[in-house]
Design a protein around this motif. Structure first.
Motif, PDB file in Angstrom:
ATOM      1  N   CYS A  83       0.833  -1.202   0.000  1.00 22.64           N
ATOM      2  CA  CYS A  83       0.000   0.000   0.000  1.00 22.64           C
ATOM      3  C   CYS A  83       0.873   1.258   0.000  1.00 22.64           C
ATOM      4  O   CYS A  83       1.800   1.377   0.799  1.00 22.64           O
ATOM      5  CB  CYS A  83      -0.931   0.003   1.210  1.00 22.64           C
ATOM      6  SG  CYS A  83      -2.124  -1.358   1.201  1.00 22.64           S
ATOM      7  N   PRO A  85       0.521   5.809  -0.996  1.00 22.20           N
ATOM      8  CA  PRO A  85      -0.475   6.874  -1.162  1.00 22.20           C
ATOM      9  C   PRO A  85      -1.058   6.970  -2.565  1.00 22.20           C
ATOM     10  O   PRO A  85      -2.197   7.411  -2.735  1.00 22.20           O
ATOM     11  CB  PRO A  85       0.312   8.144  -0.808  1.00 22.20           C
ATOM     12  CG  PRO A  85       1.397   7.679   0.110  1.00 22.20           C
ATOM     13  CD  PRO A  85       1.773   6.321  -0.390  1.00 22.20           C
ATOM     14  N   ASN A 125      -2.236   1.516   6.247  1.00 23.52           N
ATOM     15  CA  ASN A 125      -2.511   2.908   6.613  1.00 23.52           C
ATOM     16  C   ASN A 125      -1.782   3.915   5.712  1.00 23.52           C
ATOM     17  O   ASN A 125      -1.949   5.111   5.886  1.00 23.52           O
ATOM     18  CB  ASN A 125      -2.164   3.170   8.082  1.00 23.52           C
ATOM     19  CG  ASN A 125      -0.727   2.814   8.423  1.00 23.52           C
ATOM     20  OD1 ASN A 125      -0.123   1.950   7.785  1.00 23.52           O
ATOM     21  ND2 ASN A 125      -0.173   3.465   9.426  1.00 23.52           N
ATOM     22  N   ARG A 126      -0.999   3.430   4.753  1.00 21.64           N
ATOM     23  CA  ARG A 126      -0.375   4.340   3.787  1.00 21.64           C
ATOM     24  C   ARG A 126      -1.249   4.515   2.543  1.00 21.64           C
ATOM     25  O   ARG A 126      -0.980   5.394   1.725  1.00 21.64           O
ATOM     26  CB  ARG A 126       1.014   3.839   3.381  1.00 21.64           C
ATOM     27  CG  ARG A 126       2.001   3.856   4.540  1.00 21.64           C
ATOM     28  CD  ARG A 126       3.443   3.810   4.096  1.00 21.64           C
ATOM     29  NE  ARG A 126       4.329   3.877   5.258  1.00 21.64           N
ATOM     30  CZ  ARG A 126       4.687   4.995   5.876  1.00 21.64           C
ATOM     31  NH1 ARG A 126       4.219   6.148   5.439  1.00 21.64           N
ATOM     32  NH2 ARG A 126       5.479   4.967   6.925  1.00 21.64           N
ATOM     33  N   SER A 128      -4.715   5.559   0.531  1.00 20.24           N
ATOM     34  CA  SER A 128      -5.702   6.622   0.716  1.00 20.24           C
ATOM     35  C   SER A 128      -7.008   6.032   1.233  1.00 20.24           C
ATOM     36  O   SER A 128      -7.275   4.832   1.056  1.00 20.24           O
ATOM     37  CB  SER A 128      -5.948   7.338  -0.613  1.00 20.24           C
ATOM     38  OG  SER A 128      -6.581   6.465  -1.525  1.00 20.24           O
ATOM     39  N   PRO A 129      -7.864   6.837   1.876  1.00 21.47           N
ATOM     40  CA  PRO A 129      -9.151   6.331   2.376  1.00 21.47           C
ATOM     41  C   PRO A 129     -10.000   5.665   1.295  1.00 21.47           C
ATOM     42  O   PRO A 129     -10.687   4.676   1.557  1.00 21.47           O
ATOM     43  CB  PRO A 129      -9.833   7.590   2.926  1.00 21.47           C
ATOM     44  CG  PRO A 129      -8.704   8.478   3.323  1.00 21.47           C
ATOM     45  CD  PRO A 129      -7.622   8.230   2.303  1.00 21.47           C
ATOM     46  N   LYS A 130      -9.970   6.200   0.067  1.00 24.35           N
ATOM     47  CA  LYS A 130     -10.741   5.607  -1.025  1.00 24.35           C
ATOM     48  C   LYS A 130     -10.252   4.190  -1.331  1.00 24.35           C
ATOM     49  O   LYS A 130     -11.058   3.274  -1.544  1.00 24.35           O
ATOM     50  CB  LYS A 130     -10.629   6.489  -2.272  1.00 24.35           C
ATOM     51  CG  LYS A 130     -11.509   6.045  -3.427  1.00 24.35           C
ATOM     52  CD  LYS A 130     -11.422   7.035  -4.573  1.00 24.35           C
ATOM     53  CE  LYS A 130     -12.353   6.616  -5.716  1.00 24.35           C
ATOM     54  NZ  LYS A 130     -12.304   7.580  -6.844  1.00 24.35           N
ATOM     55  N   GLN A 132      -8.518   2.237   0.782  1.00 21.83           N
ATOM     56  CA  GLN A 132      -8.832   1.428   1.963  1.00 21.83           C
ATOM     57  C   GLN A 132     -10.263   0.921   1.898  1.00 21.83           C
ATOM     58  O   GLN A 132     -10.537  -0.238   2.214  1.00 21.83           O
ATOM     59  CB  GLN A 132      -8.614   2.242   3.237  1.00 21.83           C
ATOM     60  CG  GLN A 132      -7.167   2.560   3.555  1.00 21.83           C
ATOM     61  CD  GLN A 132      -7.040   3.467   4.771  1.00 21.83           C
ATOM     62  OE1 GLN A 132      -8.016   3.825   5.406  1.00 21.83           O
ATOM     63  NE2 GLN A 132      -5.812   3.854   5.093  1.00 21.83           N
ATOM     64  N   GLN A 163       0.285  -2.592   9.744  1.00 20.31           N
ATOM     65  CA  GLN A 163       0.614  -1.173   9.848  1.00 20.31           C
ATOM     66  C   GLN A 163       1.809  -1.020  10.770  1.00 20.31           C
ATOM     67  O   GLN A 163       2.019  -1.809  11.686  1.00 20.31           O
ATOM     68  CB  GLN A 163      -0.578  -0.347  10.324  1.00 20.31           C
ATOM     69  CG  GLN A 163      -1.132  -0.701  11.682  1.00 20.31           C
ATOM     70  CD  GLN A 163      -2.349   0.156  12.021  1.00 20.31           C
ATOM     71  OE1 GLN A 163      -2.969   0.763  11.154  1.00 20.31           O
ATOM     72  NE2 GLN A 163      -2.685   0.210  13.294  1.00 20.31           N
ATOM     73  N   THR A 171       0.476   9.150   6.594  1.00 19.02           N
ATOM     74  CA  THR A 171      -0.379   7.964   6.633  1.00 19.02           C
ATOM     75  C   THR A 171      -1.842   8.374   6.813  1.00 19.02           C
ATOM     76  O   THR A 171      -2.147   9.515   7.160  1.00 19.02           O
ATOM     77  CB  THR A 171       0.021   7.023   7.781  1.00 19.02           C
ATOM     78  OG1 THR A 171      -0.139   7.712   9.033  1.00 19.02           O
ATOM     79  CG2 THR A 171       1.454   6.563   7.631  1.00 19.02           C
ATOM     80  N   TYR A 172      -2.720   7.426   6.560  1.00 13.25           N
ATOM     81  CA  TYR A 172      -4.163   7.640   6.714  1.00 13.25           C
ATOM     82  C   TYR A 172      -4.693   6.598   7.703  1.00 13.25           C
ATOM     83  O   TYR A 172      -5.077   5.494   7.288  1.00 13.25           O
ATOM     84  CB  TYR A 172      -4.878   7.488   5.367  1.00 13.25           C
ATOM     85  CG  TYR A 172      -4.348   8.394   4.284  1.00 13.25           C
ATOM     86  CD1 TYR A 172      -4.894   9.657   4.075  1.00 13.25           C
ATOM     87  CD2 TYR A 172      -3.299   7.982   3.458  1.00 13.25           C
ATOM     88  CE1 TYR A 172      -4.413  10.489   3.076  1.00 13.25           C
ATOM     89  CE2 TYR A 172      -2.810   8.811   2.454  1.00 13.25           C
ATOM     90  CZ  TYR A 172      -3.369  10.060   2.270  1.00 13.25           C
ATOM     91  OH  TYR A 172      -2.880  10.883   1.278  1.00 13.25           O
TER      92      TYR A 172
END
Length: 324
Positions: A83, A85, A125-126, A128-130, A132, A163, A171-172
């Motif tokens: 993962c 960004p 956690n690296r 993006s929310p989309k 994830q 993570q 990170t996200y």
């Protein structure tokens, strides 16, 4: 001997044989992985429960090697997603590509790495929310939707996401609602001196050990069903619910407690742990051992507790001591 007693003895023998099978699995994994017994056990329990696990550890502690070894001994398809960004949802789920055949162009779906039995999402956690969310949809629904088409994932399907507790810049962090989708949060510590010496000797003087297949995919699916059939007493069910409800009421240390998903997960995990130890009953030890990976990512400590350096595991230990 009455038939009832005979059936009971046969059932006990069946569970003992299953326990021996899992011991063979652990021995085979031990050819490659040194130490980390609790980590390996918890990953296998999560697979038996048809759940997913989030592993938190520093780099270089063998997470990828562990999960790929488990895939080999169970003859499951394995894929790894690194993962970053700039990772897009289509990089995980797959996408439609244009293919030419007999002079005609048509769209063909190219499967992504999520189409495997065991998926390692490294440093989740690296992403993006989309991205994830695309992964978490497949975890919850066991399917992937691309455009107007829905594709079922092969069973069993297990996601091990990792993570890194350090280097949190850029990170996200997973929201609490998404963390709750993971059955376990597993903490991996550094090996002991003896284990690290064994690791150095093993991987600096010889070729990487090879493992043999112990069980196949169909057998694993049957074991998943059997783990749910392990009996648990009403007394232990009551204790599990009281443990989870205490996390919602203990305002001294906990701001937000665990959801009913934690109660379900703790009972299932305790049943699976009993199964791999060759028992046809759930014990208090099963519940107390499984409470930590089940609850540690589902409770939020108060600001005062965090300020004083109280850990979630310390709070869980106090709850277990109070709820007998």
């Amino acid at each position: 001997m009455c038939p009832t007693a005979s059936n009971k003895n046969n059932l006990t023998q069946t569970y003992q044989n299953i326990g021996e099978t899992f011991q063979n699995i652990f021995d085979e994994i031990g050819k490659v992985i040194v130490g980390q017994k609790n980590t390996v056990e918890q990953i296998i329990i999560a697979i038996l429960c048809d759940g997913h696990a989030l592993v938190e550890s520093n780099p270089g502690l063998g997470k990828t090697l562990t999960i790929s070894t488990i895939a080999k001994i169970t003859e499951l398809d394995f894929s790894r997603i690194q993962c970053t960004p700039d990772l897009m949802p289509a990089d995980i789920t797959g996408t439609h590509i244009i293919e030419e055949s007999d002079g005609k162009k048509m769209f063909k779906f190219e499967q992504g790495p999520v189409f495997a039995n065991i998926v390692l999402a490294d440093e989740v956690n690296r992403a993006s929310p989309k991205t994830q969310s695309a992964l978490l949809e497949s975890m919850q629904e066991k399917q992937v939707t691309v455009g107007n088409d829905t594709y079922k994932l092969d069973r069993p399907f297990f996601v091990l996401a990792t993570q890194n507790p350090i280097e949190m810049e850029g990170t996200y962090p997973l929201p609490e609602a998404q963390l709750d989708r993971f059955m376990f949060k597993i903490l991996v510590d550094y090996p002991t001196f003896d284990d690290e010496l064994n690791i150095v000797n093993r991987y600096t003087t010889a070729e990487t050990p090879q493992v043999n297949r112990i069980i196949d995919k169909n057998t694993l699916l049957e074991l998943q069903k059997l783990s749910r059939e392990v009996p648990i007493s009403e007394e232990l069910k009551t204790r599990v619910i009281k443990i989870v409800m205490t996390t919602r009421q203990w305002g001294e240390h906990i701001e937000y407690g665990a959801s009913p998903r934690a109660s379900i997960g703790l009972i299932l995990a305790s049943k699976a742990r009993a199964l791999i130890h060759g028992r046809n009953y759930v014990s208090h030890e099963d519940i107390e051992t499984m409470a930590y990976p089940i609850l540690r990512h589902r409770i939020i400590l108060t600001f005062e507790s965090e300020r004083r350096g109280v850990s979630k595991d310390q709070v869980i230990k106090k709850i277990l001591e109070n709820v007998k």
